[in-house]
Structure formats: C-alpha cells, structure tokens
Design a protein around this motif. Structure first.
Motif, short mmCIF file in Angstrom:
data_model
loop_
_atom_site.label_atom_id
_atom_site.label_comp_id
_atom_site.label_asym_id
_atom_site.label_seq_id
_atom_site.Cartn_x
_atom_site.Cartn_y
_atom_site.Cartn_z
N ALA A 157 0.84 -1.20 0.00
CA ALA A 157 0.00 0.00 0.00
C ALA A 157 0.87 1.25 0.00
N PRO A 158 0.42 2.33 -0.66
CA PRO A 158 1.23 3.54 -0.74
C PRO A 158 1.32 4.32 0.57
N VAL A 159 0.48 3.96 1.55
CA VAL A 159 0.52 4.59 2.87
C VAL A 159 0.55 3.49 3.92
N PRO A 160 1.00 3.80 5.15
CA PRO A 160 1.03 2.78 6.20
C PRO A 160 -0.36 2.26 6.53
N THR A 161 -0.47 0.96 6.72
CA THR A 161 -1.72 0.32 7.12
C THR A 161 -1.41 -0.71 8.20
N GLY A 162 -2.44 -1.33 8.71
CA GLY A 162 -2.24 -2.39 9.71
C GLY A 162 -2.50 -1.91 11.12
N ARG A 163 -2.55 -2.85 12.05
CA ARG A 163 -2.90 -2.54 13.43
C ARG A 163 -1.68 -2.14 14.27
N ARG A 164 -0.49 -2.42 13.80
CA ARG A 164 0.70 -2.09 14.59
C ARG A 164 1.31 -0.79 14.09
N ILE A 165 1.80 -0.01 15.03
CA ILE A 165 2.44 1.23 14.63
C ILE A 165 3.72 0.91 13.87
N PRO A 166 3.98 1.57 12.75
CA PRO A 166 5.17 1.24 11.95
C PRO A 166 6.46 1.32 12.76
N GLN A 167 7.27 0.29 12.67
CA GLN A 167 8.53 0.28 13.41
C GLN A 167 9.43 1.44 12.97
N ALA A 168 9.33 1.79 11.70
CA ALA A 168 10.15 2.90 11.20
C ALA A 168 9.82 4.20 11.91
N TRP A 169 8.56 4.37 12.29
CA TRP A 169 8.18 5.57 13.03
C TRP A 169 8.89 5.60 14.38
#
Length: 582
Positions: free
Chosen positions: A402-414
């Motif tokens: 997906a072109p933007v973050p999705t999913g239930r977990r906060i992105p590790q990169a953040w």
C-alpha cells in the motif's frame, strides 16, 4: 538601455501574480509575468487551493449571501486593529468582484462552494458556520499540454491516481466511522485503477487552481518568462518605480513598465538567516512554502524605500518532521477525540483543535517562557490509532505494498525515527519524551475526567463548530474521548509554516508605502510579498490565497484606472492646447 517595454510587469507566477496579469490584460494593458523558478504556480500550486471569499458568486448561486458589513466586523475583530479599515473594506468588496471577473474571463474557471467548512472563528460576530472557502474542481493536467512540465509540483508526490478534494478529505478521515468514509477509500482505489489503465493525470486543490490560472493566461497570450529572477527595481529621479532588472538567458535585462510593477514573488520562507533575525524562535527551516521563496520582492521594495510590517509573522502550521526532512501537516490529529498535547512540563497549554495559527502562537509564547513548547508532544492511545487516520496511517488491515502505512501495529520505522515514542504506561512514555512522569500522569487523568463529562472545562475544546470539523461525529463531543489502555504513543510536533506572512506595507489599492505612508508611485505588492490583510490571524481556509488573488486584481484595476485618468487628462490638455493655437 531598455531591453523590453510593457505596460505592467508582474514579478511572480502564484495565484496573486497570475490573477493580476489576467486582470491587467483584460483592461487592455500589455502585461508580462516573470518567474524566478523553472516552474509556475508558486506556493499556490503547493497549497490546499482554497480561496476565502465571503459573498463569492458560487455562494450566491447556492442562496447564501453574507452581509458585507458582518464580514467587515469579523475581519476587524480578528485583526485587532493591526490592519486599516480601508484595506479590510477593500477586501470585503473586491474579493467577490475578483471571483466574478475570473468566472467571466475564461471557461477554465469553475468555482464551487460546499457549505460546512466553518470560518476559523465562527462564534465571533460576522463569523460563519457555513464558511466561505471556495474551491476549484479537480482537472486532468493533460489539458496543460507542454505547460504541464512547468507546473510546480508538491515535494511529496502522491501515488498516481491518488487525489482528494476538500470534502473527500474530511470523509476520508472518517474511514472507520462512516460508510461515506469507506466509499472515499473505494473511490481512491478506482482512481488509481483509472490512472494506470487510462493514463489519467488528475490533480485537485492547489495544483488544479494554478493550472487553471495558467491556462487562462495561455488563452489570452499573456507571456510568462520562467527562469527569470528579478534582481532590482528601476526608479526615476522622483523615486517612482519604472521597471525592473531581471536575469534572463545568462544576462541582465532591463524591463520598462510604463504603468506599474506588481510584486507577487512570495515571502522569505527559506531564508533562514533572515527569518531568525525576526523570528528568533526558529532553529530549522520547517517551511512548506515555495522552495525558491527567499524574499526577493521584499528586499527589492526595501531598496527603493518601502516600509515593512509583521516580518516576525508566518502562516504557522504545526507539523511532523521526519528524519529525512519530510514535513507532514498535523491537522486532523489535533481534533481527534482521544489525544491531548503537552509541553516540556507534561502539561496541556491550549485547545488542541484550535486554528493552526492560534496553536502555533501558543507554542511560540510558551517557548518564550523557558518551558519547551517547540517541540511539543501529541499523546494518544492504541484504540485511537486503530480508529483514526494518524500521520497518514490508515486504520485498516495490513495491505502489502500500500502507498501509505496500514495495519494494526504502529510502523517500526516511526519508532526508529524518534518522531514517535511508545510507552507501556504514562510514566514510561514521559521518560521517553523527557517530561516529568508525575505531571504527564496527572494531565492524562485530568483529561480523561473532562472527556468523560463531555466538556473541556480547561480549554473548551469542542465548543467551536470549527473544532468539530475533523472530529468524530459519532461522539457527543466530537473532540473528546478518554484515553484507554496502553500502549500510549507520543508524536513530536514542530513549528512549521505555509510561508512567511509579513512583508511590504501597502494601502487599500495594494500600492507600496514608505515609512511615512507616502506612496511609491508605480509599485504594488500582493500575496506574501505584502504585509497581510489578515494581520496576525487567519479568517478561514483560503485566507492566504484569497487576499493574494484579490489584491492582485485590485492592483491591476488601480493601474488601469490611473492610466485611463492620465490618458484622459493628457487628451484634454492636448485639446486645450490645440484650441488655443489654431
């Protein structure tokens, strides 16, 4: 020696400059636009494209006609005496006339008004809950032909086919709260499909507005010289401005402007040294403004004796800044129910949903007390992250690629970036962001207590219709809900801006003034090159582009009217002279 002669020379190709050129040309004046960049559009092309115009034709067509006296009262209230009544009244009267002129000037101009995006202070006398933000529809940039390659594009380009109109955006933020929000997500997927299959190159908001202005100029054969920075203004012995020196094709050229020069070259967004002189709270270049806006027009005006005002101001906008320097607006997040924002003492300091200028002013004032407010931290919880769009993350199941973050977990990169911190308790989160743990715990408990009652007794968040716009419409107070179970998250908010707002002092005709309020003949300034008609405030969405376009129109009309009067005087003088000497 003069290299080129025109009636009107416009410096800058944003919304103010292009509107001025169209208005001057329509009055029969030979007009030239010069642009420092290789691209046209200026900050208008990078913007949300809204135009704040109470009484616009598109409003009247829908049966809504704001009382001009009420609008004047509203502007007079929010500007707090910093702007002359004459300038305010000119804006109220001329803005609708400007829109009517454009609609009649070219079929490219389609303006729409959809009620509901309130003025930023709708509770004040003259403020409107329906709002006065005018927009243009999306358009296919292929209509620009060869000019498409010269349109200034946003620094962060969305994936092909991803575009949102103003109303789409609000619904998109409600993707988990309403079926209409989910419908917008489906619409985005369809747009991506069309772009890939049919080659659509649709653009909305500021891109569409800038493109339409340019197409109208092309229709009328109004020349635009790109890669042509203005280096100095030319004056005569009386101090009047008679033209400008530009750099074109590797050499200096002198352009004579018989009737006037209109400075529309933007602010000094990216001259950090100059900004620090007037805005010492800044330590970094966090501006969303045009990358080439470095104050050329303001400096040139000062060099010929112009006065300046409000150089300590900007169109401030709280934002996130990622490690690669990419800036991201913090808008809907500040209206989300389950969040509060704290300073370096771990305490709230303002209604988080307040208009962005007010929020930023509170950051600046707080920073000056010695308590860290730049950055400050937005605190939220896991439930909120799963329900609302936060920092561009969609609260939907994980979609690979997906072109933007999705999913239930906060992105590790953040989390790795340091822009976002996580904690299993408020105390743990406080340690991560460097605020007193006991104070953050106390602030969270107080916020939850207020959220459960449904009213923010401390800062009145949710009392204004404006606060509610990006809130959760399924809640009794769209802006309040208690934080629940951990983990808790903190987002680092920095002081961004849409560009500087202070500039050359002007009168109600957009004429540039000296310190003694005398007029510099032949010189006009509009947009962020001029001191703002909004003072230190912001009337509603589009309150930068609206004045830029309006005073571009006003400047052109004044030049044309002055020129007509002069020609009439010259003709009368000539006739009288002929009559006395048969």
């Amino acid at each position: 020696m003069t290299d080129h002669v025109v009636d009107v020379l416009v410096i800058g190709s944003g919304g103010g400059g292009m509107t001025a050129a169209l208005a001057a040309d329509a009055r029969g004046l030979d007009t030239l636009v010069v642009e420092k960049s290789s691209y046209f559009g200026g900050s208008t092309a990078l913007s949300g494209g809204g135009i704040w115009v109470p009484g616009a034709p598109s409003q009247r067509r829908e049966g809504y006609v704001p009382d001009p006296d009420d609008v004047f009262t509203y502007l007079r209230t929010i500007t707090e005496g910093l702007v002359s009544d004459a300038r305010l009244r000119q804006y109220v009267d001329a803005a609708p006339a400007m829109m009517e002129f454009l609609e009649q000037a070219s079929p490219w101009f389609e303006f729409v008004w959809k009620p509901g995006y309130a003025d930023y202070y709708p509770e004040l006398p003259g403020g409107s809950e329906l709002g006065s933000t005018i927009n243009v529809p999306a358009m296919d940039l292929r209509s620009l032909g060869d000019e498409e390659q010269h349109l200034l594009a946003p620094l962060a380009l969305a994936p092909k086919g991803i575009w949102l109109g103003p109303k789409d955006l609000r619904l998109f933020y409600q993707v988990r709260q309403s079926w209409r929000g989910k419908a917008v997500l489906v619409k985005l997927l369809w747009r991506m499909f069309r772009a890939r299959v049919f080659g659509d190159r649709m653009a909305a908001i500021g891109q569409s507005l800038a493109a339409r202005l340019r197409l109208a100029m092309v229709e009328r054969d109004i020349p635009l010289w790109l890669d042509t920075p203005m280096t100095a203004l030319i004056t005569d012995v009386s101090g009047a401005v008679t033209g400008a020196v530009v750099q074109r094709g590797g050499r200096a050229q002198r352009i004579s402007a018989r009737r006037g020069v209109i400075l529309a070259s933007g602010g000094f967004d990216h001259d950090l040294a100059w900004r620090k002189q007037y805005q010492p709270v800044l330590e970094h270049d966090w501006s969303f403004g045009n990358p080439l806006a470095t104050g050329d027009g303001i400096r040139a005006g000062e060099a010929v004796g112009a006065a300046t005002e409000l150089l300590d101001e900007a169109w401030w906008f709280p934002a996130l800044c990622w490690p690669d320097g990419r800036l991201q607006f913090m808008l809907n997040e500040r209206m989300m129910p389950s969040q509060f924002i704290v300073n370096g003492d771990g305490e709230r300091f303002i209604n988080e949903a307040a208009p962005y200028m007010d929020f930023a002013h509170a950051m600046i004032a707080g920073q000056q007390t010695g308590v860290t407010h730049i950055p400050c931290w937005l605190i939220t919880d896991q439930r909120s992250f799963h329900r609302y769009v936060v920092a561009g993350h969609l609260p939907i199941p994980k979609v690979p690629g997906a072109p933007v973050p999705t999913g239930r977990r906060i992105p590790q990169a953040w989390l790795d970036s340091g822009v976002v911190k996580a904690g299993g308790s408020f105390e743990e989160l406080a340690s991560a962001i460097g605020v007193p743990p006991n104070r953050l715990r106390r602030t969270a408990e107080r916020f939850n207590e207020l959220a459960r009652t449904g009213h923010d007794d401390d800062f009145n968040r949710g009392d204004s219709v404006y606060d509610n716009y990006y809130g959760d419409p399924t809640l009794p107070n769209p802006n309040l809900y208690p934080l629940g179970k951990p983990p808790y998250y903190a987002f680092r908010i920095i002081l961004g801006d849409l560009g500087t707002s202070g500039g050359l002092r002007t009168d109600e005709h957009a004429r540039v003034l000296r310190a003694d309020d005398s007029v510099i003949d032949g010189l006009y300034a509009v947009g962020n090159t001029s001191a703002p008609v909004m003072g230190r405030s912001y009337a509603g969405a589009g309150a930068t582009i609206g004045p830029a376009m309006t005073f571009g129109y006003v400047a052109a009309q004044h030049i044309a009217d002055t020129s007509a009067r002069q020609q009439s005087f010259d003709s009368q003088t000539s006739n009288q002279s002929s009559g006395g000497n048969p």
